[in-house]
Design a protein around this motif. Structure first.
Motif, PDB file in Angstrom:
ATOM      1  N   LYS A   1       0.700  -1.113   0.102  1.00 59.51           N
ATOM      2  CA  LYS A   1      -0.066  -0.101  -0.144  1.00 59.51           C
ATOM      3  C   LYS A   1       0.928   1.387   0.100  1.00 59.51           C
ATOM      4  CE  LYS A   1      -4.153  -1.517   1.898  1.00 59.51           C
ATOM      5  NZ  LYS A   1      -5.277  -1.593   3.068  1.00 59.51           N
ATOM      6  N   PRO A   2       1.784   1.374   0.975  1.00 57.51           N
ATOM      7  CA  PRO A   2       2.543   2.771   0.623  1.00 57.51           C
ATOM      8  C   PRO A   2       3.589   2.765  -0.338  1.00 57.51           C
ATOM      9  CG  PRO A   2       3.454   1.308   2.641  1.00 57.51           C
ATOM     10  CD  PRO A   2       2.161   0.450   2.099  1.00 57.51           C
ATOM     11  N   LEU A   3       4.086   1.599  -0.764  1.00 58.80           N
ATOM     12  CA  LEU A   3       4.840   1.878  -2.142  1.00 58.80           C
ATOM     13  C   LEU A   3       3.788   2.300  -3.255  1.00 58.80           C
ATOM     14  CD1 LEU A   3       7.215  -1.421  -1.828  1.00 58.80           C
ATOM     15  CD2 LEU A   3       7.587   1.039  -1.636  1.00 58.80           C
ATOM     16  N   ARG A   4       2.670   1.675  -3.440  1.00 63.43           N
ATOM     17  CA  ARG A   4       1.695   1.925  -4.303  1.00 63.43           C
ATOM     18  C   ARG A   4       1.380   3.647  -4.315  1.00 63.43           C
ATOM     19  NH1 ARG A   4      -2.271  -1.389  -3.485  1.00 63.43           N
ATOM     20  NH2 ARG A   4      -1.706  -3.173  -4.871  1.00 63.43           N
ATOM     21  N   ALA A   5       1.176   3.706  -3.131  1.00 64.24           N
ATOM     22  CA  ALA A   5       0.855   5.389  -3.013  1.00 64.24           C
ATOM     23  C   ALA A   5       2.029   6.028  -3.290  1.00 64.24           C
ATOM     24  CB  ALA A   5       0.377   5.783  -1.412  1.00 64.24           C
ATOM     25  N   PHE A   6       3.277   5.714  -2.981  1.00 64.03           N
ATOM     26  CA  PHE A   6       4.355   6.676  -3.438  1.00 64.03           C
ATOM     27  C   PHE A   6       4.602   6.569  -4.945  1.00 64.03           C
ATOM     28  CE2 PHE A   6       8.826   6.198  -4.805  1.00 64.03           C
ATOM     29  CZ  PHE A   6       9.117   7.389  -4.672  1.00 64.03           C
ATOM     30  N   CYS A   7       4.327   5.466  -5.509  1.00 62.97           N
ATOM     31  CA  CYS A   7       4.398   5.317  -6.850  1.00 62.97           C
ATOM     32  C   CYS A   7       3.632   6.258  -7.834  1.00 62.97           C
ATOM     33  CB  CYS A   7       4.481   3.853  -7.366  1.00 62.97           C
ATOM     34  SG  CYS A   7       5.896   2.801  -6.975  1.00 62.97           S
ATOM     35  N   GLN A   8       2.171   6.188  -7.306  1.00 60.96           N
ATOM     36  CA  GLN A   8       1.039   6.929  -7.963  1.00 60.96           C
ATOM     37  C   GLN A   8       1.358   8.335  -7.882  1.00 60.96           C
ATOM     38  OE1 GLN A   8      -0.965   6.071 -10.083  1.00 60.96           O
ATOM     39  NE2 GLN A   8      -1.066   3.939 -10.021  1.00 60.96           N
ATOM     40  N   THR A   9       1.916   8.876  -6.390  1.00 66.67           N
ATOM     41  CA  THR A   9       1.979  10.023  -6.331  1.00 66.67           C
ATOM     42  C   THR A   9       3.180  10.938  -7.196  1.00 66.67           C
ATOM     43  OG1 THR A   9       0.942   9.940  -4.159  1.00 66.67           O
ATOM     44  CG2 THR A   9       2.476  11.970  -4.505  1.00 66.67           C
ATOM     45  N   THR A  10       4.275   9.869  -7.086  1.00 59.96           N
ATOM     46  CA  THR A  10       5.479  10.396  -8.185  1.00 59.96           C
ATOM     47  C   THR A  10       4.890  10.340  -9.466  1.00 59.96           C
ATOM     48  OG1 THR A  10       6.863   9.415  -6.402  1.00 59.96           O
ATOM     49  CG2 THR A  10       7.681   9.739  -8.687  1.00 59.96           C
ATOM     50  N   ARG A  11       4.310   9.409 -10.098  1.00 62.43           N
ATOM     51  CA  ARG A  11       3.812   9.531 -11.410  1.00 62.43           C
ATOM     52  C   ARG A  11       2.724  10.388 -11.678  1.00 62.43           C
ATOM     53  NH1 ARG A  11      -0.162   7.067 -14.903  1.00 62.43           N
ATOM     54  NH2 ARG A  11      -1.196   6.209 -13.145  1.00 62.43           N
TER      55      ARG A  11
ATOM     56  N   VAL B   1      -1.081  14.335  -4.525  1.00 60.34           N
ATOM     57  CA  VAL B   1      -1.716  13.569  -3.617  1.00 60.34           C
ATOM     58  C   VAL B   1      -3.191  13.251  -3.954  1.00 60.34           C
ATOM     59  CG1 VAL B   1      -2.437  13.139  -1.001  1.00 60.34           C
ATOM     60  CG2 VAL B   1       0.031  13.992  -1.567  1.00 60.34           C
ATOM     61  N   SER B   2      -3.678  14.253  -4.423  1.00 61.58           N
ATOM     62  CA  SER B   2      -5.101  14.217  -4.680  1.00 61.58           C
ATOM     63  C   SER B   2      -5.417  13.170  -5.986  1.00 61.58           C
ATOM     64  CB  SER B   2      -5.982  15.870  -4.936  1.00 61.58           C
ATOM     65  OG  SER B   2      -5.098  16.305  -6.108  1.00 61.58           O
ATOM     66  N   ARG B   3      -4.485  13.340  -6.809  1.00 56.49           N
ATOM     67  CA  ARG B   3      -4.529  12.520  -8.111  1.00 56.49           C
ATOM     68  C   ARG B   3      -4.401  11.282  -7.753  1.00 56.49           C
ATOM     69  NH1 ARG B   3      -1.795  15.369 -13.152  1.00 56.49           N
ATOM     70  NH2 ARG B   3      -2.853  13.273 -14.180  1.00 56.49           N
ATOM     71  N   ALA B   4      -3.351  11.044  -7.017  1.00 63.97           N
ATOM     72  CA  ALA B   4      -2.886   9.591  -6.564  1.00 63.97           C
ATOM     73  C   ALA B   4      -4.153   9.000  -5.839  1.00 63.97           C
ATOM     74  CB  ALA B   4      -2.012   9.479  -5.640  1.00 63.97           C
ATOM     75  N   ALA B   5      -4.993   9.702  -4.951  1.00 68.40           N
ATOM     76  CA  ALA B   5      -6.082   9.188  -4.239  1.00 68.40           C
ATOM     77  C   ALA B   5      -7.321   8.906  -5.135  1.00 68.40           C
ATOM     78  CB  ALA B   5      -6.469  10.146  -3.300  1.00 68.40           C
ATOM     79  N   GLU B   6      -7.254   9.889  -6.182  1.00 67.79           N
ATOM     80  CA  GLU B   6      -8.453   9.316  -7.217  1.00 67.79           C
ATOM     81  C   GLU B   6      -7.866   8.146  -7.734  1.00 67.79           C
ATOM     82  OE1 GLU B   6      -8.809  12.704  -9.911  1.00 67.79           O
ATOM     83  OE2 GLU B   6      -9.577  13.868  -8.221  1.00 67.79           O
ATOM     84  N   ALA B   7      -6.783   8.073  -8.487  1.00 71.74           N
ATOM     85  CA  ALA B   7      -6.561   6.806  -9.122  1.00 71.74           C
ATOM     86  C   ALA B   7      -6.428   5.518  -8.245  1.00 71.74           C
ATOM     87  CB  ALA B   7      -5.068   6.959  -9.498  1.00 71.74           C
ATOM     88  N   LEU B   8      -6.132   5.539  -6.937  1.00 72.22           N
ATOM     89  CA  LEU B   8      -6.376   4.344  -6.008  1.00 72.22           C
ATOM     90  C   LEU B   8      -7.704   4.091  -5.182  1.00 72.22           C
ATOM     91  CD1 LEU B   8      -2.480   4.708  -4.666  1.00 72.22           C
ATOM     92  CD2 LEU B   8      -3.414   3.193  -6.213  1.00 72.22           C
ATOM     93  N   TYR B   9      -8.608   5.285  -5.341  1.00 73.85           N
ATOM     94  CA  TYR B   9      -9.786   5.048  -4.950  1.00 73.85           C
ATOM     95  C   TYR B   9      -9.843   5.148  -3.314  1.00 73.85           C
ATOM     96  CZ  TYR B   9     -11.179   3.771  -9.457  1.00 73.85           C
ATOM     97  OH  TYR B   9     -11.669   3.877 -11.031  1.00 73.85           O
TER      98      TYR B   9
ATOM     99  N   LEU C   1       2.860  -6.545  -9.610  1.00 78.61           N
ATOM    100  CA  LEU C   1       1.911  -7.281  -8.514  1.00 78.61           C
ATOM    101  C   LEU C   1       0.278  -6.941  -8.984  1.00 78.61           C
ATOM    102  CD1 LEU C   1       3.884  -6.846  -5.107  1.00 78.61           C
ATOM    103  CD2 LEU C   1       3.338  -8.896  -6.210  1.00 78.61           C
ATOM    104  N   ASP C   2       0.255  -5.547  -9.450  1.00 77.48           N
ATOM    105  CA  ASP C   2      -1.128  -5.117  -9.821  1.00 77.48           C
ATOM    106  C   ASP C   2      -1.367  -6.032 -11.131  1.00 77.48           C
ATOM    107  OD1 ASP C   2      -1.193  -3.507  -7.642  1.00 77.48           O
ATOM    108  OD2 ASP C   2      -0.680  -1.859  -8.786  1.00 77.48           O
ATOM    109  N   ALA C   3      -0.609  -6.294 -11.789  1.00 78.31           N
ATOM    110  CA  ALA C   3      -1.049  -7.017 -13.241  1.00 78.31           C
ATOM    111  C   ALA C   3      -0.943  -8.415 -13.176  1.00 78.31           C
ATOM    112  CB  ALA C   3      -0.096  -6.548 -14.201  1.00 78.31           C
ATOM    113  N   LEU C   4      -0.714  -8.990 -11.925  1.00 80.26           N
ATOM    114  CA  LEU C   4      -0.405 -10.606 -11.659  1.00 80.26           C
ATOM    115  C   LEU C   4      -1.781 -11.064 -12.099  1.00 80.26           C
ATOM    116  CD1 LEU C   4       1.282 -12.714 -10.908  1.00 80.26           C
ATOM    117  CD2 LEU C   4       0.759 -12.500  -8.481  1.00 80.26           C
ATOM    118  N   PRO C   5      -3.035 -10.721 -11.564  1.00 77.15           N
ATOM    119  CA  PRO C   5      -4.112 -11.585 -11.704  1.00 77.15           C
ATOM    120  C   PRO C   5      -4.468 -11.494 -13.294  1.00 77.15           C
ATOM    121  CG  PRO C   5      -4.481  -9.966  -9.998  1.00 77.15           C
ATOM    122  CD  PRO C   5      -3.168  -9.758 -10.441  1.00 77.15           C
TER     123      PRO C   5
END
Length: 322
Positions: A19-29, A33-41, A90-94
């Motif tokens: 979770k924290p790594l995903r939050a960091f990667c989305q915020t960086t990309r 923070v707001s756009r990362a929150a929207e992307a991760l719901y 990991l996100d693409a694994l399924p």
């Protein structure tokens, strides 16, 4: 007394490291923070808490503000390069697992390429791919390479086939084909009869070039600028076939890549090699660094050149061309 053995060192790994790594990667990309929150719901406070916890655990500042965007620090860039492939994998694994067990009997593949690549380079590859994988829905999107890389970053396409000069750090470009520059003139043009062609002679005639956004225009302009030679663009038009037609009609001359030449062009056009002044063009495959390629994308790339990116991963990529 015998010394007591030290207990194994314990690292403060949290129960859910993703979770924290995903939050960091989305915020960086995404840069906020707001756009990362929207992307991760999730909520913005949740993203902020995860970022703070990650910085506390690693003992470094990972993000800093630059204008209205959050950008990674030097330490943040290092973590992003390490973490993004893991998070995406990991996100693409399924989905990747479902594709693997289903093989290539279904699914889809989206490829972006400019019109010349679609017209001259891809027909054989597309024909082979469709015959080998008839149930895969293949989509070719006509886009210049600059627009194609934007589609690649937004996951709107799986890969780009095109030509690059300056390769951004988040992309990998593997050139496959190389084409020399050619001067194109009408059959009865003075340059077609010139015994020794010079760049000064070429500059005297109006040029028919692709639009300014495209690489060909920029490369031609760069050559004349470096030679300090004034030149005239008589017409900007997209598509090599249109350019060839207009040159044949006597509207101007052009500098093209030999990729676009066909056997019957000699009946209406004169060609002269100009590699002495203009650089060759490479065409190849562009993918996102760290992006897990689908079996469909891997199969398509294998038809272009087997083990294309596997081989480059073992080499120094150096500077690529567009």
């Amino acid at each position: 007394m015998p010394s007591k053995s030290l207990p194994p060192q314990r690292f403060p790994y949290k129960s859910d490291r993703l979770k924290p790594l995903r939050a960091f990667c989305q915020t960086t990309r995404l840069g906020s923070v707001s756009r990362a929150a929207e992307a991760l719901y999730v909520s913005q406070p949740a993203i902020s808490l995860q970022l703070q916890a990650l910085e506390r655990e690693l003992g470094v500042k990972l993000l800093e503000r630059s204008g209205r965007r959050l950008v990674p620090t030097r330490e943040g860039e290092a973590l992003y390069a390490l973490a993004m492939p893991l998070v995406e994998g990991l996100d693409a694994l399924p989905a990747a697992f479902r594709r693997e067990i289903g093989g290539l009997d279904a699914g889809e593949l989206k490829v972006a390429a400019n019109s010349s690549t679609i017209l001259y380079l891809l027909p054989r590859i597309v024909d082979l791919f469709r015959r080998q994988h008839p149930d895969v829905r293949l989509s070719l999107q006509d886009a210049i390479t600059a627009d194609g890389t934007d589609l690649l970053r937004s996951d709107a396409v799986d890969l780009v086939v095109g030509s690059m000069v300056d390769v951004p750090g988040d992309l990998s470009y593997a050139p496959v084909y190389r084409f020399d520059p050619i001067l194109l003139t009408p059959l009865d043009h003075a340059l077609a009869r010139s015994k020794r062609l010079t760049l000064e002679e070429i500059a005297r005639y109006g040029l028919i070039l692709p639009p300014k956004r495209q690489v060909t225009y920029r490369l031609v302009d760069q050559v004349f600028q470096q030679a300090r030679l004034p030149y005239t663009v008589a017409l900007e038009v997209g598509g090599w076939e249109v350019i060839k037609q207009y040159v044949a009609m006597g509207m101007g001359i052009s500098v093209v890549s030999s990729i676009c030449l066909a056997a019957d062009d000699a009946e209406r056009l004169a060609t002269r090699p100009v590699a002495e002044w203009f650089p060759p063009r490479s065409y190849g495959v562009v993918v996102r660094k760290g992006k897990v390629l689908s079996p469909q994308a891997r199969a398509f790339i294998e038809l272009i050149r087997p083990d294309l990116f596997s081989r480059r991963d073992r080499e120094d990529p150096g500077h690529s061309e567009r």
